[in-house]
Design a protein around this motif. Structure first.
Motif, PDB file in Angstrom:
ATOM      1  N   HIS A  22      14.237  31.285 -48.485  1.00  0.00           N
ATOM      2  CA  HIS A  22      13.119  32.039 -47.944  1.00  0.00           C
ATOM      3  C   HIS A  22      13.566  33.474 -47.733  1.00  0.00           C
ATOM      4  O   HIS A  22      14.523  33.751 -47.012  1.00  0.00           O
ATOM      5  N   ALA A  23      12.906  34.401 -48.412  1.00  0.00           N
ATOM      6  CA  ALA A  23      13.319  35.804 -48.342  1.00  0.00           C
ATOM      7  C   ALA A  23      12.455  36.535 -47.333  1.00  0.00           C
ATOM      8  O   ALA A  23      11.240  36.594 -47.476  1.00  0.00           O
ATOM      9  N   VAL A 317       2.950  37.467 -53.693  1.00  0.00           N
ATOM     10  CA  VAL A 317       3.813  37.193 -52.539  1.00  0.00           C
ATOM     11  C   VAL A 317       3.146  36.181 -51.615  1.00  0.00           C
ATOM     12  O   VAL A 317       3.805  35.258 -51.094  1.00  0.00           O
ATOM     13  N   GLU A 318       1.846  36.305 -51.385  1.00  0.00           N
ATOM     14  CA  GLU A 318       1.117  35.330 -50.578  1.00  0.00           C
ATOM     15  C   GLU A 318       1.237  33.925 -51.165  1.00  0.00           C
ATOM     16  O   GLU A 318       1.470  32.948 -50.441  1.00  0.00           O
ATOM     17  N   ALA A 319       1.081  33.836 -52.487  1.00  0.00           N
ATOM     18  CA  ALA A 319       1.070  32.524 -53.144  1.00  0.00           C
ATOM     19  C   ALA A 319       2.430  31.843 -53.085  1.00  0.00           C
ATOM     20  O   ALA A 319       2.516  30.610 -53.056  1.00  0.00           O
ATOM     21  N   THR A 320       3.493  32.628 -53.064  1.00  0.00           N
ATOM     22  CA  THR A 320       4.851  32.069 -53.081  1.00  0.00           C
ATOM     23  C   THR A 320       5.517  32.103 -51.716  1.00  0.00           C
ATOM     24  O   THR A 320       6.678  31.682 -51.593  1.00  0.00           O
ATOM     25  N   ASP A 321       4.818  32.618 -50.695  1.00  0.00           N
ATOM     26  CA  ASP A 321       5.375  32.799 -49.357  1.00  0.00           C
ATOM     27  C   ASP A 321       6.702  33.564 -49.416  1.00  0.00           C
ATOM     28  O   ASP A 321       7.651  33.257 -48.697  1.00  0.00           O
ATOM     29  N   GLY A 322       6.746  34.571 -50.283  1.00  0.00           N
ATOM     30  CA  GLY A 322       7.919  35.435 -50.353  1.00  0.00           C
ATOM     31  C   GLY A 322       9.087  34.865 -51.124  1.00  0.00           C
ATOM     32  O   GLY A 322      10.115  35.537 -51.248  1.00  0.00           O
ATOM     33  N   ALA A 329       3.908  32.527 -59.051  1.00  0.00           N
ATOM     34  CA  ALA A 329       3.327  33.847 -58.807  1.00  0.00           C
ATOM     35  C   ALA A 329       2.316  34.215 -59.890  1.00  0.00           C
ATOM     36  O   ALA A 329       1.201  34.665 -59.595  1.00  0.00           O
ATOM     37  N   ILE A 330       2.690  34.002 -61.132  1.00  0.00           N
ATOM     38  CA  ILE A 330       1.802  34.352 -62.239  1.00  0.00           C
ATOM     39  C   ILE A 330       0.560  33.466 -62.245  1.00  0.00           C
ATOM     40  O   ILE A 330      -0.572  33.936 -62.467  1.00  0.00           O
TER      41      ILE A 330
END
Length: 389
Positions: A22-23, A317-322, A329-330
């Motif tokens: 988690h970044a 970023v929202e879709a991958t929670d960072g 993402a795509i």
């Protein structure tokens, strides 16, 4: 070759490691010209990207966003490839953005494909770019997208004969081909196709050929700056306007150069996807954000491409929670729709190219300044050139 393979392996390793972590900070690398004759693009990118980020309080989906800029100079495929490698491998960016020139975009495509790094093209406008990698997304436009509508408009006005006059490099040829194919398909005639050297300063001989051709209009594509200014002066000084030869362009009346034309630009028509004079709440918010970013920030197609590009990265970023997950993402932005400062916009789920309104614009005076007034909306347009690939 071995060095390139090692860099690719390192990039893949970095991607696999960070994919599980988690970044807190998401890194975005933006490549553009921040020095040399095209440095204004770098500032346009920076102001567009930073204005969007400031609107969001510096965070996307609760994650701090760090933008890392890299200078491409101008058309520089090898240098841009190196910059992208450094951003992916050494800086471990999660996303890439920017890129003005088509050769630079082509050079980056294999790297982002291998590392699965989502990359948003803010400007480069050749149709063949997005098919080069599954991880390329475009928030700018293509010459086919804005040229096909004006070819149709010319035919609807009863114009039967046109000359095409374009700068002799890939985008110019793209525009020439798009206009010629659509206009002749509709029954019109392109009586002459003129390709003008990029380094020419004397457009009078070309203007005289256009005037003598018997054409009722001239379709033009020129890079911004001195070529556009020089051609418009030649158009007026050689009597093309008085002869009733309609000027049909695309980006020639860009806001970056518009005030330099003076009265020579009045009445000239272009088909394009954005005007700073676009009347919408979203555009007013964009202009407000740009002025908060920098007093000399300019709203034009390049800065709105960067602004919307950051909006697309925000959604990824929202879709991958960072987390670093290029595929997720795509997938998240395929078919995504939003209200851009340019009007309604959508990322085509198959091509990953922006579908957007294209407007017929006419240069008018608004007080002391020149503006591109939208006089007709051609509606949502795909990239008509992708079907030619």
């Amino acid at each position: 070759m071995k060095k390139a393979l090692r860099l690719g392996a390192i990039a893949l390793m970095a991607a696999s490691i960070t994919g599980f972590a988690h970044a807190d900070t998401v890194k975005v690398g933006i490549i553009g010209p921040f020095s040399g004759p095209f440095a204004h693009y770098g500032k346009l990118f920076k102001d567009g990207a930073e204005s969007y980020l400031k609107q969001q309080g510096g965070k996307f989906a609760g994650h701090d966003i760090e933008i890392i800029y890299r200078d491409s100079g101008g058309p520089n495929p090898s240098g841009v490839k190196t910059a992208a490698q450094e951003l992916i491998v050494s800086d471990r960016v999660d996303y890439l953005g920017g890129i003005v020139f088509t050769p630079n975009a082509m050079a980056v495509a294999p790297l982002v494909q291998e590392s699965k790094t989502p990359t948003v093209i803010f400007n480069a406008a050749t149709s063949s770019i997005t098919p080069k990698s599954d991880y390329l997304v475009r928030t700018s436009y293509t010459l086919w997208q804005v040229t096909v509508p004006i070819a149709r408009w010319a035919h609807e006005q009863g114009i039967k004969k046109v000359v095409t006059a374009v700068s002799d490099y890939a985008p110019g040829v793209d525009g020439e081909t798009a206009f010629k194919e659509e206009f002749t398909r509709l029954g019109g005639e392109v009586v002459e196709s003129i390709r003008m050297p990029l380094n020419t300063n004397d457009f009078s001989p070309f203007a005289q050929r256009i005037k003598a051709s018997g054409a009722e209009a001239v379709y033009v594509f020129l890079p911004g700056g001195p070529p556009s200014l020089g051609f418009v002066n030649a158009y007026n000084e050689n009597g093309l306007r008085e002869a009733g030869i309609e000027f049909l362009g695309t980006a020639e009346m860009d806001e970056f150069d518009l005030q330099k034309f003076g009265d020579a630009a009045l009445g000239l028509k272009t088909a394009f996807h954005y005007s700073a004079a676009h009347d919408s709440d979203a555009n007013r918010e964009f202009k407000k954000a740009m002025k908060a970013q920098a007093a000399d920030a300019l709203e034009n197609y390049a800065s709105v491409g960067a602004y919307d590009g950051m909006h697309i990265i925000h959604k990824m970023v929202e879709a991958t929670d960072g987390k670093k997950d290029g595929d997720k993402a795509i997938e998240a932005i395929k078919g995504y729709e939003w209200e851009s400062p340019r009007g309604p916009a959508m990322i085509d789920p198959e091509t990953r190219h922006i579908t957007q309104n294209v407007y017929l614009r006419e240069v008018e005076r608004d007080g002391d300044i020149l503006v591109n007034t939208e006089i007709e909306n051609f509606g949502m347009q795909p990239d008509h050139g992708l079907k030619k690939q």
